[in-house]
Every structure is written in structure tokens, then in C-alpha cells.
Write a protein that holds these residues in place. Structure first.
Motif, PDB file in Angstrom:
ATOM      1  N   GLN A 229      28.679  55.223  68.833  1.00 29.86           N
ATOM      2  CA  GLN A 229      28.478  54.350  69.980  1.00 29.86           C
ATOM      3  C   GLN A 229      29.424  53.158  69.826  1.00 29.86           C
ATOM      4  OE1 GLN A 229      26.770  55.155  72.620  1.00 29.86           O
ATOM      5  NE2 GLN A 229      25.896  57.011  71.689  1.00 29.86           N
TER       6      GLN A 229
ATOM      7  N   ARG B 144      20.880  60.681  75.880  1.00 30.00           N
ATOM      8  CA  ARG B 144      19.832  59.683  75.683  1.00 30.00           C
ATOM      9  C   ARG B 144      18.486  60.390  75.625  1.00 30.00           C
ATOM     10  NH1 ARG B 144      23.926  57.509  75.156  1.00 30.00           N
ATOM     11  NH2 ARG B 144      24.620  55.401  75.783  1.00 30.00           N
ATOM     12  N   TYR B 145      17.646  59.959  74.699  1.00 25.82           N
ATOM     13  CA  TYR B 145      16.264  60.457  74.649  1.00 25.82           C
ATOM     14  C   TYR B 145      15.333  59.270  74.780  1.00 25.82           C
ATOM     15  CZ  TYR B 145      12.083  63.010  73.294  1.00 25.82           C
ATOM     16  OH  TYR B 145      10.833  63.577  73.291  1.00 25.82           O
TER      17      TYR B 145
ATOM     18  N   GLY C  32      15.739  56.964  76.723  1.00 22.34           N
ATOM     19  CA  GLY C  32      16.612  55.810  76.903  1.00 22.34           C
ATOM     20  C   GLY C  32      17.406  55.396  75.683  1.00 22.34           C
ATOM     21  N   GLU C  33      17.221  56.073  74.551  1.00 23.46           N
ATOM     22  CA  GLU C  33      17.885  55.663  73.318  1.00 23.46           C
ATOM     23  C   GLU C  33      19.003  56.625  72.942  1.00 23.46           C
ATOM     24  OE1 GLU C  33      15.007  55.044  70.252  1.00 23.46           O
ATOM     25  OE2 GLU C  33      14.097  53.333  71.273  1.00 23.46           O
ATOM     26  N   PRO C  34      20.158  56.108  72.464  1.00 22.62           N
ATOM     27  CA  PRO C  34      21.299  56.956  72.139  1.00 22.62           C
ATOM     28  C   PRO C  34      21.282  57.446  70.700  1.00 22.62           C
ATOM     29  CG  PRO C  34      21.943  54.677  71.896  1.00 22.62           C
ATOM     30  CD  PRO C  34      20.489  54.667  72.363  1.00 22.62           C
TER      31      PRO C  34
END
Length: 292
Positions: free
Chosen positions: A125, A231-232, A234-236
């Protein structure tokens, strides 16, 4: 009353001096708190912080120094590179803790170990700058080690696995990935507010399995870009390394507390990298030792 399970000689090899096969450690040398590192030379860096050193053992890539830190017993052991080595280290540490070497019987009372791996990692990221410490709060195993053990589904996030495979177009020729958490209490104990909680991939290799292309072309050259976009809830996915998933997965199955924290030494998206990462790693070691 059920008799204790006895482990056969071919299943748990004990050396002539009474030590476990690969690690060459004796049961009485085991401490409840253990620092894990990849590089055998990094064990000396960790042990340089110890108050006392009570023993040192080297066997292949497995280098161990035991001693005390601020008066409490602790040891540091190197596991080398890769998830297959974690399978050896975790099984042999658990054997030292929970199998009687004299009778080969599983002990009736479980001993819980606290294991913190300190490593280095590559970010996927762009906002993760070099030097950032990232905890593998969730770890995604590309290695398949956990798939060989009963109970694998009971400690894994199956919904995460399904969503990930569908999004990135997982190649059926690869081992089925598994997603396991770190010990939550240990994460809070070690991480506090100065470390990023990440979703870390444990790759089965350094080059092709992490999307690096030298002379050999990749089977799925767009995999990293798909992972970066995934994203799961909302998290990468934050970073790549090679050991956190089997460490955390096996520890969950065995009843131990485990987590990994890595210093970011390269960013695969921005292509930044630094070979001069030892200062950041040394600072991270000092922080973990104060909190474990």
C-alpha cells in the motif's frame, strides 16, 4: 481413565543428548517468552539487550540464545526463511513445552508459550513508508502449511478466504490460502498505538510468489495489483513477508499466544527500498522486549 497419548520415536526424534531433533534444545532450556527472528545473526542483536545469557545453541539455521531481560527469563531463536521452517520451529517448541521427553507422553497440563516474531517486510500500500512497524493482526497464508492440520477451518476466517480468492482470481494450481488472526491480547500488549495493524501475506517464496519477475515470467502478473485493490470490510492487505501465517495458525491450534511485527524496508508500489534498515529493526527489538 484414558491413558496419555505416547509419541513414537519416528514422529518426535530426540537427539542422544536429550535435545529435540532440529533445534537441539533441551526441555529445561525453554522459556515461556520467546522472540523469533529469521536471520541467525539477528539473534545476537536481540541478545545484546539481555541482562544475562544462560545458554547458546546453534544447529543449521536455528540459532538460540537464552537469558534474562529485566530479570525475567526469555529466549530468542532464529527460524530461517520460509513457512516450512515455522512448521519445524512451532512443533518442536510445543513438544519441549507439552511432551514429557522421558516417557514420550503428552503432558496432562498444557503450557502456553508467548511468541513474538520480529521481521522485515515489503509494503503493498503506497501510504506505508519505509520504517513503519506493521503488526500482522490478520495473516493470509499462501503457503498451505495449515491445510495439513485438522482443525484448520476452526481457526481461520473462511469468509475472508472466499472473498479474497474470488476477488484476486486465485490460481487453482496454488495452495488454498488461509486467513488467521494474531492473539488479540498480545497485539494490544505489544502494539499499543505506535504500530499499524495490518493484513499481512505470508508468501511461499521471495520472487515469483511475491510477484517479482527477474528472468522467469509470472503465471499471474497482475496478482499484486489485484491484491492492492482488494478490501475486506473496508481494510486493505498491507504487506508481504513469509512466516506470520503459519506461526499464528499453528499457535492457535496448539494453544499458544503468537503475533508478528515487521519493519517495512521496501514499498512495492512506490518502489522505495532501503538496505540500511538495521537501525529501525534494532529500535523495534527494544520496543518489543520492553513490552513482551
Amino acid at each position: 481413565m484414558t491413558s496419555p497419548r505416547r509419541i513414537g520415536a519416528s514422529e518426535m526424534i530426540i537427539n542422544p543428548d536429550g535435545s529435540i531433533f532440529h533445534l537441539h534444545l533441551l526441555p529445561e532450556q525453554l522459556t515461556d517468552r520467546i522472540i523469533l527472528v529469521g536471520d541467525p545473526a539477528r539473534v545476537d542483536m536481540v541478545a545484546s539487550f539481555f541482562d544475562t545469557k544462560t545458554f547458546e545453541v546453534s544447529s543449521r539455521e536455528f540459532h538460540t540464545i537464552g537469558g534474562t531481560y529485566k530479570g525475567k527469563p526469555i529466549m530468542c531463536i532464529s527460524h530461517g526463511i520460509g513457512p516450512d521452517n515455522i512448521d519445524i520451529v512451532l512443533n518442536e517448541l510445543d513438544a519441549l513445552a507439552n511432551i514429557d521427553f522421558a516417557t514420550r507422553e503428552v503432558k496432562p497440563h498444557h503450557r502456553t508459550l508467548t511468541l513474538v516474531r520480529i521481521g522485515t517486510s515489503g509494503a503493498i500500500q503506497p501510504e506505508l513508508i519505509v520504517g513503519t512497524p506493521v503488526i500482522a493482526a490478520h495473516s493470509i497464508g499462501f503457503d498451505g502449511v495449515l491445510n495439513y492440520y485438522a482443525g484448520r477451518n476452526s481457526v481461520s476466517d473462511l469468509d475472508y478466504e472466499k472473498a479474497f480468492c474470488e476477488y484476486v482470481g486465485w490460481n487453482p494450481l496454488w495452495a488454498a490460502p488461509y486467513v488467521v488472526p494474531a492473539d488479540k491480547e498480545l497485539v494490544e500488549q505489544i502494539g499499543r498505538d505506535d504500530m499499524v495493524r495490518g493484513h499481512t501475506i505470508s508468501a511461499v517464496g521471495f520472487y515469483g510468489p511475491q510477484g517479482r519477475e527477474l528472468r522467469l515470467p509470472l503465471a499471474n502478473p497482475d496478482l499484486n495489483s489485484r491484491i492492492e485493490a482488494f478490501r475486506y470490510k473496508g481494510e486493505p492487505v498491507t504487506n508481504y513477508e513469509m512466516e506470520s501465517a503459519p506461526l499464528q495458525g499453528l499457535a492457535l491450534l496448539m494453544g499458544h499466544r503468537a503475533m508478528t511485527v515487521c519493519s517495512i524496508i521496501a514499498n512495492r508500489v512506490s518502489t522505495q527500498a532501503t538496505p540500511n534498515y538495521k537501525t529501525a529493526v534494532r529500535d523495534l527489538i527494544a520496543t518489543v522486549l520492553d513490552r513482551i
